[in-house]
Design a protein around this motif. Structure first.
Motif, PDB file in Angstrom:
ATOM      1  N   ALA A   1      -6.775  12.034 -23.506  1.00  0.00           N
ATOM      2  CA  ALA A   1      -6.188  10.759 -23.060  1.00  0.00           C
ATOM      3  C   ALA A   1      -5.093  10.276 -24.167  1.00  0.00           C
ATOM      4  O   ALA A   1      -5.341  10.885 -25.316  1.00  0.00           O
ATOM      5  N   GLU A   2      -4.292   9.675 -23.800  1.00  0.00           N
ATOM      6  CA  GLU A   2      -3.228   9.353 -24.910  1.00  0.00           C
ATOM      7  C   GLU A   2      -2.915   7.796 -24.530  1.00  0.00           C
ATOM      8  O   GLU A   2      -2.653   7.421 -23.606  1.00  0.00           O
ATOM      9  N   PHE A   3      -3.230   7.148 -25.643  1.00  0.00           N
ATOM     10  CA  PHE A   3      -3.036   5.765 -25.537  1.00  0.00           C
ATOM     11  C   PHE A   3      -1.999   5.166 -26.261  1.00  0.00           C
ATOM     12  O   PHE A   3      -1.481   5.597 -27.524  1.00  0.00           O
ATOM     13  N   HIS A   4      -1.018   4.335 -25.670  1.00  0.00           N
ATOM     14  CA  HIS A   4       0.477   3.826 -26.139  1.00  0.00           C
ATOM     15  C   HIS A   4      -0.006   2.277 -26.382  1.00  0.00           C
ATOM     16  O   HIS A   4       0.648   1.890 -27.232  1.00  0.00           O
ATOM     17  N   ARG A   5      -0.988   1.741 -26.033  1.00  0.00           N
ATOM     18  CA  ARG A   5      -1.434   0.365 -26.251  1.00  0.00           C
ATOM     19  C   ARG A   5      -2.824   0.088 -26.060  1.00  0.00           C
ATOM     20  O   ARG A   5      -3.612   0.978 -25.249  1.00  0.00           O
TER      21      ARG A   5
ATOM     22  N   ILE B   1      -8.559   5.024 -31.827  1.00  0.00           N
ATOM     23  CA  ILE B   1      -9.361   5.086 -30.596  1.00  0.00           C
ATOM     24  C   ILE B   1      -9.176   3.840 -29.714  1.00  0.00           C
ATOM     25  O   ILE B   1      -9.313   4.082 -28.606  1.00  0.00           O
ATOM     26  N   ALA B   2      -8.989   2.601 -30.355  1.00  0.00           N
ATOM     27  CA  ALA B   2      -8.804   1.616 -29.453  1.00  0.00           C
ATOM     28  C   ALA B   2      -7.228   1.352 -28.744  1.00  0.00           C
ATOM     29  O   ALA B   2      -7.023   0.178 -28.210  1.00  0.00           O
TER      30      ALA B   2
ATOM     31  N   ILE C   1      -4.559  -1.625 -23.736  1.00  0.00           N
ATOM     32  CA  ILE C   1      -4.954  -1.632 -22.523  1.00  0.00           C
ATOM     33  C   ILE C   1      -5.353  -0.234 -21.858  1.00  0.00           C
ATOM     34  O   ILE C   1      -6.166  -0.060 -21.039  1.00  0.00           O
ATOM     35  N   ASP C   2      -4.358   0.803 -22.473  1.00  0.00           N
ATOM     36  CA  ASP C   2      -4.746   2.048 -22.051  1.00  0.00           C
ATOM     37  C   ASP C   2      -6.188   2.536 -22.621  1.00  0.00           C
ATOM     38  O   ASP C   2      -6.884   3.142 -21.658  1.00  0.00           O
ATOM     39  N   ALA C   3      -6.722   2.331 -23.532  1.00  0.00           N
ATOM     40  CA  ALA C   3      -7.979   2.587 -24.137  1.00  0.00           C
ATOM     41  C   ALA C   3      -9.106   1.853 -23.227  1.00  0.00           C
ATOM     42  O   ALA C   3      -9.868   2.263 -22.987  1.00  0.00           O
ATOM     43  N   ARG C   4      -8.875   0.516 -23.036  1.00  0.00           N
ATOM     44  CA  ARG C   4      -9.833  -0.139 -22.212  1.00  0.00           C
ATOM     45  C   ARG C   4      -9.625   0.475 -20.924  1.00  0.00           C
ATOM     46  O   ARG C   4     -10.887   0.377 -20.062  1.00  0.00           O
ATOM     47  N   ASN C   5      -8.749   0.842 -20.428  1.00  0.00           N
ATOM     48  CA  ASN C   5      -8.840   1.408 -18.839  1.00  0.00           C
ATOM     49  C   ASN C   5      -9.638   2.691 -19.052  1.00  0.00           C
ATOM     50  O   ASN C   5     -10.149   3.065 -17.780  1.00  0.00           O
ATOM     51  N   LYS C   6      -9.757   3.335 -20.221  1.00  0.00           N
ATOM     52  CA  LYS C   6     -10.656   4.602 -20.351  1.00  0.00           C
ATOM     53  C   LYS C   6     -12.026   4.167 -20.774  1.00  0.00           C
ATOM     54  O   LYS C   6     -12.656   5.261 -20.832  1.00  0.00           O
ATOM     55  N   GLY C   7     -12.618   2.965 -20.878  1.00  0.00           N
ATOM     56  CA  GLY C   7     -13.848   2.488 -21.155  1.00  0.00           C
ATOM     57  C   GLY C   7     -13.917   2.089 -22.698  1.00  0.00           C
ATOM     58  O   GLY C   7     -15.209   2.251 -22.949  1.00  0.00           O
ATOM     59  N   VAL C   8     -12.957   2.137 -23.466  1.00  0.00           N
ATOM     60  CA  VAL C   8     -12.932   1.749 -24.895  1.00  0.00           C
ATOM     61  C   VAL C   8     -12.989   0.378 -25.155  1.00  0.00           C
ATOM     62  O   VAL C   8     -12.073  -0.397 -24.619  1.00  0.00           O
ATOM     63  N   GLU C   9     -14.046  -0.314 -25.638  1.00  0.00           N
ATOM     64  CA  GLU C   9     -13.773  -1.622 -26.216  1.00  0.00           C
ATOM     65  C   GLU C   9     -14.025  -1.889 -27.605  1.00  0.00           C
ATOM     66  O   GLU C   9     -14.812  -1.006 -28.190  1.00  0.00           O
ATOM     67  N   ILE C  10     -13.505  -2.922 -28.243  1.00  0.00           N
ATOM     68  CA  ILE C  10     -13.813  -3.084 -29.560  1.00  0.00           C
ATOM     69  C   ILE C  10     -14.155  -4.584 -29.698  1.00  0.00           C
ATOM     70  O   ILE C  10     -13.604  -5.575 -29.209  1.00  0.00           O
TER      71      ILE C  10
ATOM     72  N   ALA D   1     -16.220  -4.989 -18.199  1.00  0.00           N
ATOM     73  CA  ALA D   1     -15.809  -3.974 -17.807  1.00  0.00           C
ATOM     74  C   ALA D   1     -16.232  -2.814 -17.712  1.00  0.00           C
ATOM     75  O   ALA D   1     -15.947  -1.625 -17.335  1.00  0.00           O
ATOM     76  N   ARG D   2     -17.850  -2.851 -18.088  1.00  0.00           N
ATOM     77  CA  ARG D   2     -18.715  -1.586 -18.084  1.00  0.00           C
ATOM     78  C   ARG D   2     -17.979  -0.582 -19.163  1.00  0.00           C
ATOM     79  O   ARG D   2     -17.871   0.471 -18.539  1.00  0.00           O
TER      80      ARG D   2
END
Length: 246
Positions: free
Chosen positions: A67-71, A49-50, A73-82, A160-161
């Protein structure tokens, strides 16, 4: 509409299958407790997920769009934080500087830029106030309680909300009073309409704040139930395998 949907997520590491067809949904303002024994697949799922791992099969949907995450930063740009268990904080720096670590605010002209500590302190103070935390921007992290450290780590994600926050064992190895602080922080995130996945081995903490509980065992999801419809005894049975599925 669910803010996060996982559809048939599987992950293989060579011949080892860490996850097998896991599907989950999470709505805004919902807290999902993710439980399972060591090796159940919790960390692998969270890292997918991250954006740390790419699934071998399955899809991730954010706000209805695949959504497809390769790294990461891709998840963060979609609003996912860990927020990882070790929090990744610098003990020798202030709370505010930790909040802005890697995203420091500066002031000056052209190449002559200096750190804008006043602006970072002010913004960090606003974030701590939103979280209803007593953490002070200028205090050094090394002098903080476990609950205050969690507030710093969470405040960093709020810059980053984020829409979705993944929390890995946030109440591990802290005192009872500090556990209460962290659980209050999680409740405050819910009140701000954030979707939270809480990964924890601590049954009382999960039952105290989670709306739903999902259980993984050997890479498969064996339960996904409203907290009010289950019990610690049932969840323990699902984790250990004494209960096959629920």
């Amino acid at each position: 509409m669910a803010v996060l949907q996982l559809n048939g997520i599987s992950k293989n590491f060579g011949a080892i299958q860490a996850l097998d067809g896991v599907s989950l949904e999470l709505a805004s303002g919902e807290i999902l407790g993710l439980m399972g024994d060591n090796g159940a697949g919790k960390s692998t799922l969270v890292k997918i997920i991250a954006g740390n791992y790419k699934p071998s099969r399955g899809t991730i949907t954010i706000d209805g769009a695949e959504a497809e995450f390769h790294r990461p930063i891709d998840a963060r740009n979609k609003g996912v934080e860990i927020v990882y268990q070790d929090l990744a904080l610098c003990d020798n720096l202030s709370a505010a500087v930790n909040v802005f670590l890697g995203r420091e605010l500066t002031t000056g002209f052209g190449p002559l830029q200096v750190m804008n500590y006043a602006a970072m302190n002010a913004r960090a103070g606003e974030l701590f106030k939103e979280l209803k935390s007593e953490t002070r921007p200028r205090d050094l992290v090394r002098a903080m309680s476990g609950g205050q450290r969690q507030a710093v780590a969470i405040a960093r994600t709020r810059l980053a909300r984020a829409k979705i926050l993944l929390m890995d064992e946030p109440t591990a190895a802290i005192s009872v009073r500090q556990v209460a602080e962290v659980l209050n922080l999680i409740r405050e995130l819910k009140s701000q309409n954030l979707a939270v996945i809480l990964i924890s081995h601590r049954m009382p903490d999960v039952f105290a704040v989670a709306d739903r509980i999902a259980v993984l065992r050997r890479g498969r999801k064996v339960a996904d139930k409203p907290t009010a419809s289950t019990s610690p005894q049932e969840i323990t049975g699902l984790i250990t395998g004494a209960i096959e599925t629920a």
